[in-house]
Design an enzyme around this catalytic site. Structure first.
Site, PDB file in Angstrom:
ATOM      1  N   TRP A  10      18.354  62.716  51.659  1.00  0.00           N
ATOM      2  CA  TRP A  10      19.058  63.957  52.030  1.00  0.00           C
ATOM      3  C   TRP A  10      18.112  65.156  52.136  1.00  0.00           C
ATOM      4  CZ3 TRP A  10      23.989  64.134  48.384  1.00  0.00           C
ATOM      5  CH2 TRP A  10      24.833  63.068  48.720  1.00  0.00           C
ATOM      6  N   LYS A  11      16.924  65.025  51.600  1.00  0.00           N
ATOM      7  CA  LYS A  11      15.987  66.161  51.524  1.00  0.00           C
ATOM      8  C   LYS A  11      16.688  67.333  50.813  1.00  0.00           C
ATOM      9  CE  LYS A  11      13.554  64.240  55.378  1.00  0.00           C
ATOM     10  NZ  LYS A  11      12.595  64.423  56.446  1.00  0.00           N
ATOM     11  N   GLU A  96       6.449  64.881  52.971  1.00  0.00           N
ATOM     12  CA  GLU A  96       6.683  66.319  52.737  1.00  0.00           C
ATOM     13  C   GLU A  96       6.158  66.728  51.358  1.00  0.00           C
ATOM     14  OE1 GLU A  96      10.829  66.189  53.783  1.00  0.00           O
ATOM     15  OE2 GLU A  96      10.256  65.859  55.874  1.00  0.00           O
ATOM     16  N   GLU A 166       6.476  55.677  56.951  1.00  0.00           N
ATOM     17  CA  GLU A 166       7.044  56.813  57.669  1.00  0.00           C
ATOM     18  C   GLU A 166       5.935  57.548  58.405  1.00  0.00           C
ATOM     19  OE1 GLU A 166      10.986  58.165  55.762  1.00  0.00           O
ATOM     20  OE2 GLU A 166       9.365  59.275  54.855  1.00  0.00           O
ATOM     21  N   GLY A 232      16.487  60.072  57.353  1.00  0.00           N
ATOM     22  CA  GLY A 232      16.529  61.513  57.129  1.00  0.00           C
ATOM     23  C   GLY A 232      17.832  62.108  57.627  1.00  0.00           C
TER      24      GLY A 232
HETATM   25  C1  3PY Z   1      13.059  61.292  58.189  1.00  0.00           C
HETATM   26  O1  3PY Z   1      13.477  60.332  58.832  1.00  0.00           O
HETATM   27  O2  3PY Z   1      13.058  62.438  58.642  1.00  0.00           O
HETATM   28  C2  3PY Z   1      12.524  61.092  56.839  1.00  0.00           C
HETATM   29  O3  3PY Z   1      11.647  61.812  56.426  1.00  0.00           O
HETATM   30  C3  3PY Z   1      13.121  60.062  55.969  1.00  0.00           C
HETATM   31  O4  3PY Z   1      12.565  60.082  54.696  1.00  0.00           O
END
Ligand code: 3PY
Length: 248
Positions: A10-11, A96, A166, A232
């Site tokens: 979810w960030k 991040e 990623e 994400g």
């Molecule tokens: C994304 O897909 O933006 C991500 O960073 C998933 O962790």
């Protein structure tokens, strides 16, 4: 045959009200036969995840953990605290965190150890920037990120981690690695793990992350070494997240 795993990252998004709609929607719609799923929420919402998701097939986790067990580390959250809130997973070394919080490969490795010591499953994130890819350094960069973690783990502990590839250039940009390109890196990572522990390599879930969405999930998930997704933006919408889980 490895079981697929789809985790939402979810960030720094959400609110008590929005999370409730999202979590209830995921629980109500989850009908996957072949995939496990989970969400990694901001730390203040872990209690809410615990209360909404306990007893459901949906697991939850955190997006970061301290490398330290306890003490004078203002603002940090210890692995034991995540464990008390029922977390199964914790992301370690998301790009991040590496970029904005200066987490080095060595710090990420210590976080992985802290997570394992508390009985959590670390989801170890690796990935190259666009600059590194264009300089032909993808393999060197991601192998170094993984190796730093392998170096601090007992061989048996390697069986307890999940990996996520990623590519940084695919995060939040809408660009996705082609299935073939992602497969190439996943295959390489699995070989690297096999050099340390072949059983762990055969069983390890290696997730793809970076703009995975309903439109591209099926092709990515069909690759031999792509065992799921770290999602994400699409994990913030019930229908999109479930479409990916059900494509697995
Ligand atoms: C994304 O897909 O933006 C991500 O960073 C998933 O962790």
């Amino acid at each position: 045959m490895r079981r697929k795993l789809v985790i939402g990252n979810w960030k720094m998004n959400g609110s008590l009200a929005a999370n409730s709609v999202l979590l209830r929607g995921i629980v109500a719609g989850y009908a996957a036969q072949n995939a496990d799923c989970g969400v990694c929420a901001p730390a203040p919402y872990l209690a809410q995840c615990q209360s909404e998701l306990t007893g459901t097939p949906v697991a939850w986790g955190a997006q970061d953990v301290s490398a330290y067990a306890a003490g004078a580390y203002t603002g940090e959250v210890a692995a034991s605290m995540l464990q008390e809130f029922g977390c199964r997973y914790v992301l370690c070394g998301h790009s991040e965190r590496r970029a904005y919080h200066h987490e080095t490969n060595e710090v990420v490795a210590q976080k992985v150890l802290a997570a394992l010591n508390a009985g959590l499953t670390p989801v170890v994130c690796v990935g190259e920037t666009l600059e590194e890819r264009e300089a032909g350094r993808t393999n060197v960069v991601v192998c170094a990120q993984l190796q730093a973690v392998l170096d601090v783990l007992e061989a048996a502990a390697v069986e307890k981690i999940v990996l996520a590839y990623e590519p940084v250039w695919a995060i939040g940009t809408g660009k996705t690695a082609t299935p073939a390109l992602a497969q190439e890196v996943h295959g390489m990572l699995r070989k690297q793990v096999a050099e340390r522990n072949p059983v762990a390599a055969a069983n390890m879930a290696i997730l793809y992350g970076g703009s995975m969405k309903p439109e591209n999930a099926k092709d990515l998930l069909a690759q031999a070494d792509i065992d799921g997704g770290l999602i994400g933006g699409a994990s913030l919408k019930v229908a999109d997240f479930l479409a990916i889980v059900h494509a697995a």
